[in-house]
Design a protein around this motif. Structure first.
Motif, PDB file in Angstrom:
ATOM      1  N   ARG A  88     186.738  85.892 109.540  1.00 48.28           N
ATOM      2  CA  ARG A  88     185.428  86.231 110.550  1.00 48.28           C
ATOM      3  C   ARG A  88     184.656  87.499 109.811  1.00 48.28           C
ATOM      4  N   ARG A  89     185.696  88.534 109.606  1.00 46.38           N
ATOM      5  CA  ARG A  89     184.933  89.564 109.043  1.00 46.38           C
ATOM      6  C   ARG A  89     184.179  89.274 107.603  1.00 46.38           C
ATOM      7  N   ALA A  90     184.901  88.724 106.999  1.00 43.65           N
ATOM      8  CA  ALA A  90     184.454  88.158 105.545  1.00 43.65           C
ATOM      9  C   ALA A  90     183.186  87.562 105.720  1.00 43.65           C
ATOM     10  N   GLU A  91     182.903  86.709 106.767  1.00 40.29           N
ATOM     11  CA  GLU A  91     181.906  85.732 106.975  1.00 40.29           C
ATOM     12  C   GLU A  91     180.568  86.539 107.653  1.00 40.29           C
ATOM     13  N   GLU A  92     181.221  87.701 108.505  1.00 40.32           N
ATOM     14  CA  GLU A  92     180.135  88.681 108.969  1.00 40.32           C
ATOM     15  C   GLU A  92     179.518  89.480 107.790  1.00 40.32           C
ATOM     16  N   ALA A  93     180.348  89.969 107.037  1.00 42.97           N
ATOM     17  CA  ALA A  93     179.925  90.804 105.817  1.00 42.97           C
ATOM     18  C   ALA A  93     178.892  89.986 104.863  1.00 42.97           C
ATOM     19  N   PHE A  94     179.300  88.642 104.591  1.00 45.56           N
ATOM     20  CA  PHE A  94     178.485  87.808 103.786  1.00 45.56           C
ATOM     21  C   PHE A  94     177.005  87.607 104.520  1.00 45.56           C
ATOM     22  N   SER A  95     177.130  87.617 105.846  1.00 42.93           N
ATOM     23  CA  SER A  95     175.912  87.217 106.672  1.00 42.93           C
ATOM     24  C   SER A  95     174.825  88.627 106.357  1.00 42.93           C
ATOM     25  N   ARG A  96     175.375  89.647 106.071  1.00 46.03           N
ATOM     26  CA  ARG A  96     174.742  91.145 105.959  1.00 46.03           C
ATOM     27  C   ARG A  96     174.377  91.033 104.429  1.00 46.03           C
ATOM     28  N   VAL A  97     174.677  90.056 103.483  1.00 48.95           N
ATOM     29  CA  VAL A  97     174.340  90.398 102.183  1.00 48.95           C
ATOM     30  C   VAL A  97     172.723  90.119 101.781  1.00 48.95           C
ATOM     31  N   VAL A  98     172.065  91.098 101.349  1.00 50.55           N
ATOM     32  CA  VAL A  98     170.930  90.893 100.868  1.00 50.55           C
ATOM     33  C   VAL A  98     170.554  90.459  99.483  1.00 50.55           C
ATOM     34  N   PRO A  99     170.048  89.325  99.168  1.00 45.58           N
ATOM     35  CA  PRO A  99     170.004  89.150  97.858  1.00 45.58           C
ATOM     36  C   PRO A  99     169.018  90.025  97.030  1.00 45.58           C
ATOM     37  N   ARG A 100     169.720  90.189  96.120  1.00 45.85           N
ATOM     38  CA  ARG A 100     169.091  91.458  94.883  1.00 45.85           C
ATOM     39  C   ARG A 100     168.068  90.800  94.189  1.00 45.85           C
ATOM     40  N   GLN A 101     166.949  91.472  94.099  1.00 42.32           N
ATOM     41  CA  GLN A 101     165.694  91.132  93.407  1.00 42.32           C
ATOM     42  C   GLN A 101     165.749  92.162  92.145  1.00 42.32           C
ATOM     43  N   ILE A 102     165.498  91.640  91.114  1.00 41.93           N
ATOM     44  CA  ILE A 102     165.520  92.329  89.842  1.00 41.93           C
ATOM     45  C   ILE A 102     164.257  91.631  88.699  1.00 41.93           C
ATOM     46  N   ARG A 103     163.664  92.724  88.413  1.00 46.69           N
ATOM     47  CA  ARG A 103     162.771  92.502  87.321  1.00 46.69           C
ATOM     48  C   ARG A 103     163.209  92.751  85.857  1.00 46.69           C
ATOM     49  N   TYR A 104     162.683  92.119  84.753  1.00 46.88           N
ATOM     50  CA  TYR A 104     162.967  92.052  83.563  1.00 46.88           C
ATOM     51  C   TYR A 104     161.909  92.775  82.873  1.00 46.88           C
ATOM     52  N   PHE A 105     162.004  93.766  82.269  1.00 44.87           N
ATOM     53  CA  PHE A 105     160.692  94.485  81.494  1.00 44.87           C
ATOM     54  C   PHE A 105     161.212  94.521  79.930  1.00 44.87           C
ATOM     55  N   ALA A 106     160.025  93.930  79.196  1.00 45.98           N
ATOM     56  CA  ALA A 106     160.251  93.800  77.748  1.00 45.98           C
ATOM     57  C   ALA A 106     159.106  94.495  77.103  1.00 45.98           C
ATOM     58  N   PHE A 107     159.521  95.581  76.450  1.00 43.04           N
ATOM     59  CA  PHE A 107     158.666  96.598  75.675  1.00 43.04           C
ATOM     60  C   PHE A 107     158.821  96.256  74.224  1.00 43.04           C
ATOM     61  N   ASP A 108     157.599  95.979  73.397  1.00 43.66           N
ATOM     62  CA  ASP A 108     157.480  95.517  72.262  1.00 43.66           C
ATOM     63  C   ASP A 108     156.232  95.517  71.427  1.00 43.66           C
ATOM     64  N   SER A 109     156.166  96.167  70.270  1.00 43.26           N
ATOM     65  CA  SER A 109     154.853  95.868  69.739  1.00 43.26           C
ATOM     66  C   SER A 109     154.350  94.277  69.518  1.00 43.26           C
ATOM     67  N   PHE A 110     155.432  93.568  69.234  1.00 48.79           N
ATOM     68  CA  PHE A 110     155.244  92.097  68.804  1.00 48.79           C
ATOM     69  C   PHE A 110     154.600  92.128  67.376  1.00 48.79           C
ATOM     70  N   ALA A 111     154.509  93.333  66.727  1.00 42.48           N
ATOM     71  CA  ALA A 111     154.189  93.307  65.432  1.00 42.48           C
ATOM     72  C   ALA A 111     155.183  93.926  64.594  1.00 42.48           C
ATOM     73  N   GLY A 112     156.223  93.875  65.016  1.00 42.01           N
ATOM     74  CA  GLY A 112     157.422  94.590  64.104  1.00 42.01           C
ATOM     75  C   GLY A 112     157.323  96.014  64.371  1.00 42.01           C
ATOM     76  N   LEU A 113     158.302  96.811  63.494  1.00 39.39           N
ATOM     77  CA  LEU A 113     158.521  98.183  63.392  1.00 39.39           C
ATOM     78  C   LEU A 113     156.833  98.896  62.968  1.00 39.39           C
ATOM     79  N   PRO A 114     156.978 100.012  63.576  1.00 37.34           N
ATOM     80  CA  PRO A 114     155.615 100.892  63.041  1.00 37.34           C
ATOM     81  C   PRO A 114     156.201 101.424  61.606  1.00 37.34           C
ATOM     82  N   ASP A 115     155.012 102.062  61.007  1.00 35.88           N
ATOM     83  CA  ASP A 115     155.419 102.646  59.516  1.00 35.88           C
ATOM     84  C   ASP A 115     156.151 103.837  59.799  1.00 35.88           C
ATOM     85  N   PRO A 116     157.326 103.758  59.501  1.00 38.90           N
ATOM     86  CA  PRO A 116     158.464 104.830  59.599  1.00 38.90           C
ATOM     87  C   PRO A 116     158.073 106.312  58.927  1.00 38.90           C
ATOM     88  N   VAL A 117     158.050 107.307  59.568  1.00 33.47           N
ATOM     89  CA  VAL A 117     157.637 108.555  59.101  1.00 33.47           C
ATOM     90  C   VAL A 117     158.783 109.669  59.362  1.00 33.47           C
TER      91      VAL A 117
END
Length: 262
Positions: A88-117
């Motif tokens: 019963r306690r397990a079910e109560e704990a499960f009922s309080r679970v809030v689904p986690r929302q996560i976003r995925y950020f992709a950072f890229d030039s999409f042109a390859g590496l810059p000119d190394p300096v």
């Protein structure tokens, strides 16, 4: 007869070895992205996933599927049942679970590496345009691999133009639970680290995919960028977490009044 007995005795060993080399098992039990996903879900570390340098999306896809599995597992009825002897306690704990929302950020030039300096010219392996993949191709690869693109934010362009406070405000980006630095170069890694300075929280997992590039010289590449970042931000300390392959190293971030270098 003796050969048959030996074969029979070796069967459990063969089965164990076959399990050890299964790709799924290796990923879920050893890969830092699966370990990181389990860690941030178990420890309730808030924030999104940020990856700097996505190329064709291999690690990005791994992170997406790792986090999806970990979120499902740590929010499941099974997990709640493991924590309590009373159903019963397990079910109560499960009922309080809030689904986690996560976003995925992709950072890229999409042109390859810059000119190394500067320091980044110390390796002949890195040149302008290496690791190029178009944004369109990257998106197709994600969709083909079952990624819900509604949870993905793609930020195209070189970091000096894209890593801004305005970007954080536009996307309400306030915390990062996992940060993947896959920039190869000292200059790019430094820009990425400075961008996440106000996003990392207690328990953020910080992964450097190219930690041992430049022949592992601590005066070059991601190691130097990280050391200088820690010197600039003494409120951060890093606890070594997991390693993967030849060059990758990850850490868990701690925030305090006084920090120290790794």
């Amino acid at each position: 007869m003796m050969n048959a007995l030996i074969k029979q005795a070796l069967r459990p060993v063969r089965r164990a070895i076959s399990r050890l080399v299964m790709p799924d098992m290796i990923l879920k039990n050893l890969h830092p992205l699966y370990l990181a996903a389990d860690f941030v879900c178990a420890e309730e570390v808030p924030g999104d996933y940020l990856e700097f340098g996505v190329f064709r999306g291999a690690s990005f896809l791994c992170a997406y599927h790792a986090m999806t599995a970990a979120v499902r597992d740590w929010g499941s009825r099974r997990r709640a049942a493991l924590a309590y002897s009373d159903p019963r306690r397990a079910e109560e704990a499960f009922s309080r679970v809030v689904p986690r929302q996560i976003r995925y950020f992709a950072f890229d030039s999409f042109a390859g590496l810059p000119d190394p300096v500067g320091l980044d010219t110390r390796s002949a392996r890195f040149s302008k345009g290496r690791y190029d993949c178009s944004q369109e191709e990257f998106g197709r690869l994600l969709a083909r691999s079952g990624v819900d693109l509604r949870s993905v934010v793609i930020v195209p362009g070189f970091y000096e133009q894209t890593l801004t406070a305005q970007l954080k405000q536009a996307h309400h980006l306030t915390a990062a639970s996992i940060v993947m630095i896959d920039c190869d170069l000292y200059a790019s890694a430094g820009a990425a680290l400075e961008f996440v300075s106000d996003l990392v929280v207690e328990g953020t997992v910080l992964i450097f995919d190219d930690w041992l590039n430049f022949k592992a010289n601590p005066e070059l590449g991601e190691q130097r960028a990280c050391r200088e970042w820690l010197q600039k931000h003494p409120e951060f300390r890093l606890t070594p977490f997991a390693r993967w392959g030849v060059t990758q190293q990850s850490f868990i971030v701690h925030r305090s009044e006084a920090g120290s270098c790794v």
